[in-house]
Motif scaffolding. Structure first.
Motif, PDB file in Angstrom:
ATOM      1  N   PRO A   1       0.325  -1.164   0.544  1.00 29.24           N
ATOM      2  CA  PRO A   1      -0.281   0.204  -0.255  1.00 29.24           C
ATOM      3  C   PRO A   1       1.099   1.599   0.595  1.00 29.24           C
ATOM      4  O   PRO A   1       2.083   1.356   0.328  1.00 29.24           O
ATOM      5  CB  PRO A   1      -0.986  -0.429   1.183  1.00 29.24           C
ATOM      6  N   PRO A   2       0.409   2.200  -0.509  1.00 28.21           N
ATOM      7  CA  PRO A   2       1.120   3.903  -0.221  1.00 28.21           C
ATOM      8  C   PRO A   2       1.244   4.364   0.862  1.00 28.21           C
ATOM      9  O   PRO A   2       0.233   4.084   1.846  1.00 28.21           O
ATOM     10  CB  PRO A   2       0.793   4.366  -1.342  1.00 28.21           C
ATOM     11  N   HIS A   3       2.210   4.498   1.352  1.00 28.92           N
ATOM     12  CA  HIS A   3       2.358   5.570   2.264  1.00 28.92           C
ATOM     13  C   HIS A   3       0.889   6.740   1.861  1.00 28.92           C
ATOM     14  O   HIS A   3       1.267   7.990   1.119  1.00 28.92           O
ATOM     15  CB  HIS A   3       3.619   6.439   2.718  1.00 28.92           C
ATOM     16  N   THR A   4       0.710   6.698   3.592  1.00 30.01           N
ATOM     17  CA  THR A   4      -0.537   8.496   2.819  1.00 30.01           C
ATOM     18  C   THR A   4      -0.575   8.594   4.339  1.00 30.01           C
ATOM     19  O   THR A   4      -0.201   8.373   5.563  1.00 30.01           O
ATOM     20  CB  THR A   4      -2.565   6.883   3.373  1.00 30.01           C
TER      21      THR A   4
ATOM     22  N   GLY B   1       7.090  10.729  -2.131  1.00 29.18           N
ATOM     23  CA  GLY B   1       6.079  11.798  -1.856  1.00 29.18           C
ATOM     24  C   GLY B   1       5.118  10.656  -0.722  1.00 29.18           C
ATOM     25  O   GLY B   1       5.685   9.442  -1.138  1.00 29.18           O
ATOM     26  N   VAL B   2       3.690  11.470  -0.221  1.00 27.65           N
ATOM     27  CA  VAL B   2       2.840  10.575   0.042  1.00 27.65           C
ATOM     28  C   VAL B   2       1.270  10.721  -0.795  1.00 27.65           C
ATOM     29  O   VAL B   2       1.276  11.868  -0.819  1.00 27.65           O
ATOM     30  CB  VAL B   2       3.206  10.477   1.467  1.00 27.65           C
ATOM     31  N   VAL B   3       0.777   9.984  -0.652  1.00 29.28           N
ATOM     32  CA  VAL B   3      -0.402  10.213  -1.068  1.00 29.28           C
ATOM     33  C   VAL B   3      -1.073  10.801   0.125  1.00 29.28           C
ATOM     34  O   VAL B   3      -1.400  10.460   0.995  1.00 29.28           O
ATOM     35  CB  VAL B   3      -0.903   8.473  -0.838  1.00 29.28           C
ATOM     36  N   VAL B   4      -2.183  11.699   0.312  1.00 34.96           N
ATOM     37  CA  VAL B   4      -2.703  12.505   0.476  1.00 34.96           C
ATOM     38  C   VAL B   4      -4.501  12.001   0.708  1.00 34.96           C
ATOM     39  O   VAL B   4      -5.014  11.787  -0.127  1.00 34.96           O
ATOM     40  CB  VAL B   4      -3.092  14.259   0.856  1.00 34.96           C
ATOM     41  N   THR B   5      -4.687  11.116   1.977  1.00 40.24           N
ATOM     42  CA  THR B   5      -6.456  10.840   1.701  1.00 40.24           C
ATOM     43  C   THR B   5      -7.329  11.052   3.051  1.00 40.24           C
ATOM     44  O   THR B   5      -6.651  11.731   4.170  1.00 40.24           O
ATOM     45  CB  THR B   5      -6.549   9.656   1.404  1.00 40.24           C
ATOM     46  N   ASP B   6      -8.293  11.107   2.977  1.00 36.44           N
ATOM     47  CA  ASP B   6      -8.863  12.237   3.969  1.00 36.44           C
ATOM     48  C   ASP B   6     -10.475  11.183   4.128  1.00 36.44           C
ATOM     49  O   ASP B   6     -11.218  10.763   3.581  1.00 36.44           O
ATOM     50  CB  ASP B   6     -10.023  13.436   3.515  1.00 36.44           C
ATOM     51  N   GLY B   7      -9.654  10.068   4.965  1.00 35.23           N
ATOM     52  CA  GLY B   7     -10.911   8.964   5.312  1.00 35.23           C
ATOM     53  C   GLY B   7     -10.477   7.996   4.175  1.00 35.23           C
ATOM     54  O   GLY B   7      -9.366   7.925   3.590  1.00 35.23           O
TER      55      GLY B   7
ATOM     56  N   LEU C   1       1.814   9.011  -9.702  1.00 31.59           N
ATOM     57  CA  LEU C   1       0.515   8.690 -10.204  1.00 31.59           C
ATOM     58  C   LEU C   1       0.091   7.905  -9.081  1.00 31.59           C
ATOM     59  O   LEU C   1       0.513   6.484  -8.235  1.00 31.59           O
ATOM     60  CB  LEU C   1       0.639   8.526 -11.074  1.00 31.59           C
ATOM     61  N   PRO C   2      -1.512   8.560  -8.716  1.00 32.97           N
ATOM     62  CA  PRO C   2      -1.811   7.741  -7.084  1.00 32.97           C
ATOM     63  C   PRO C   2      -2.267   6.852  -8.359  1.00 32.97           C
ATOM     64  O   PRO C   2      -2.967   6.540  -9.530  1.00 32.97           O
ATOM     65  CB  PRO C   2      -2.726   8.116  -6.546  1.00 32.97           C
ATOM     66  N   VAL C   3      -2.537   5.347  -7.823  1.00 33.56           N
ATOM     67  CA  VAL C   3      -3.671   4.261  -8.277  1.00 33.56           C
ATOM     68  C   VAL C   3      -4.649   3.688  -7.381  1.00 33.56           C
ATOM     69  O   VAL C   3      -4.631   3.717  -6.411  1.00 33.56           O
ATOM     70  CB  VAL C   3      -2.448   2.697  -8.092  1.00 33.56           C
ATOM     71  N   VAL C   4      -5.436   3.666  -8.014  1.00 32.88           N
ATOM     72  CA  VAL C   4      -7.343   3.945  -7.274  1.00 32.88           C
ATOM     73  C   VAL C   4      -7.730   2.405  -7.993  1.00 32.88           C
ATOM     74  O   VAL C   4      -7.827   2.342  -9.205  1.00 32.88           O
ATOM     75  CB  VAL C   4      -7.629   4.737  -7.869  1.00 32.88           C
ATOM     76  N   ASP C   5      -8.458   1.625  -6.816  1.00 31.76           N
ATOM     77  CA  ASP C   5      -9.097   0.292  -7.861  1.00 31.76           C
ATOM     78  C   ASP C   5     -10.938   0.903  -7.272  1.00 31.76           C
ATOM     79  O   ASP C   5     -11.428   1.353  -6.410  1.00 31.76           O
ATOM     80  CB  ASP C   5      -8.695  -0.916  -7.306  1.00 31.76           C
TER      81      ASP C   5
ATOM     82  N   VAL D   1      -7.900   4.103  -2.796  1.00 32.39           N
ATOM     83  CA  VAL D   1      -6.129   4.084  -3.249  1.00 32.39           C
ATOM     84  C   VAL D   1      -5.856   2.994  -2.532  1.00 32.39           C
ATOM     85  O   VAL D   1      -5.463   2.289  -1.632  1.00 32.39           O
ATOM     86  CB  VAL D   1      -5.760   5.373  -2.816  1.00 32.39           C
ATOM     87  N   VAL D   2      -5.563   2.385  -4.036  1.00 28.61           N
ATOM     88  CA  VAL D   2      -4.608   1.055  -4.117  1.00 28.61           C
ATOM     89  C   VAL D   2      -2.919   0.915  -3.908  1.00 28.61           C
ATOM     90  O   VAL D   2      -2.123   0.214  -3.980  1.00 28.61           O
ATOM     91  CB  VAL D   2      -5.271  -0.250  -4.865  1.00 28.61           C
ATOM     92  N   GLY D   3      -2.297   2.072  -4.106  1.00 27.21           N
ATOM     93  CA  GLY D   3      -0.899   2.176  -4.215  1.00 27.21           C
ATOM     94  C   GLY D   3      -0.690   3.598  -5.216  1.00 27.21           C
ATOM     95  O   GLY D   3      -1.111   4.351  -5.177  1.00 27.21           O
ATOM     96  N   ILE D   4       0.511   3.214  -5.142  1.00 26.62           N
ATOM     97  CA  ILE D   4       1.160   4.643  -6.037  1.00 26.62           C
ATOM     98  C   ILE D   4       1.983   4.158  -6.984  1.00 26.62           C
ATOM     99  O   ILE D   4       3.478   2.623  -6.552  1.00 26.62           O
ATOM    100  CB  ILE D   4       1.910   5.794  -5.273  1.00 26.62           C
ATOM    101  N   VAL D   5       2.708   4.435  -8.453  1.00 26.33           N
ATOM    102  CA  VAL D   5       3.077   4.322  -9.314  1.00 26.33           C
ATOM    103  C   VAL D   5       4.730   5.663  -9.218  1.00 26.33           C
ATOM    104  O   VAL D   5       3.763   6.595  -9.796  1.00 26.33           O
ATOM    105  CB  VAL D   5       2.688   4.061 -10.688  1.00 26.33           C
TER     106      VAL D   5
END
Length: 139
Positions: free
Chosen positions: A12-15, A36-42, A102-106, A110-114
């Protein structure tokens, strides 16, 4: 040779949340040896925060990294890819949007980052970018 994003992405990506301080996000990047980190709100994807964002949008402007939340520096104009998208599609998105991650979304998740480095390692292991991306950080 890998053909789909899911085969080379970091999962999983660092969030971090939008309320995380810039310093905490920087520590996450340092400790994870990532840019870089992925920023998520919930479960909602907010953006990607990079080391460059921190420098250009915070440090250069004199922001207090302990009290400034990530939401004030995050790159929010997002392009995403799916895990089954081709590596060519990911490269095309990076080129068209001039981004390195790029964030990877399913669906909505968010399931990953490439990263450009991930793709370089896969596509041309002997390239300079691949060698740099695959080496241990000097920091």
């Amino acid at each position: 040779m890998a053909q789909q994003v899911k085969e080379v992405m970091t999962a999983p990506p660092h969030t971090v949340s939008p309320d995380t301080s810039i310093r905490e996000a920087a520590v996450e990047m340092r400790d994870g040896d990532i840019g870089g980190v992925v920023v998520t709100d919930g479960d909602r994807l907010v953006g990607v925060l990079t080391d460059r964002d921190i420098v250009v949008r915070c440090v250069a402007d004199g922001a207090d990294v302990d009290s400034t939340p990530v939401r004030e520096a995050v790159s929010g104009d997002l392009t995403t890819v799916g895990p089954t998208d081709s590596l060519d599609r990911a490269l095309e998105c990076m080129r068209d949007q001039a981004v390195r991650r790029l964030p990877v979304v399913d669906g909505d998740r968010v399931v990953g980052i490439v990263s450009l480095g991930d793709l370089a390692v896969e596509r041309d292991p002997s390239s300079v970018l691949s060698q740099i991306s695959g080496s241990t950080s000097n920091t």
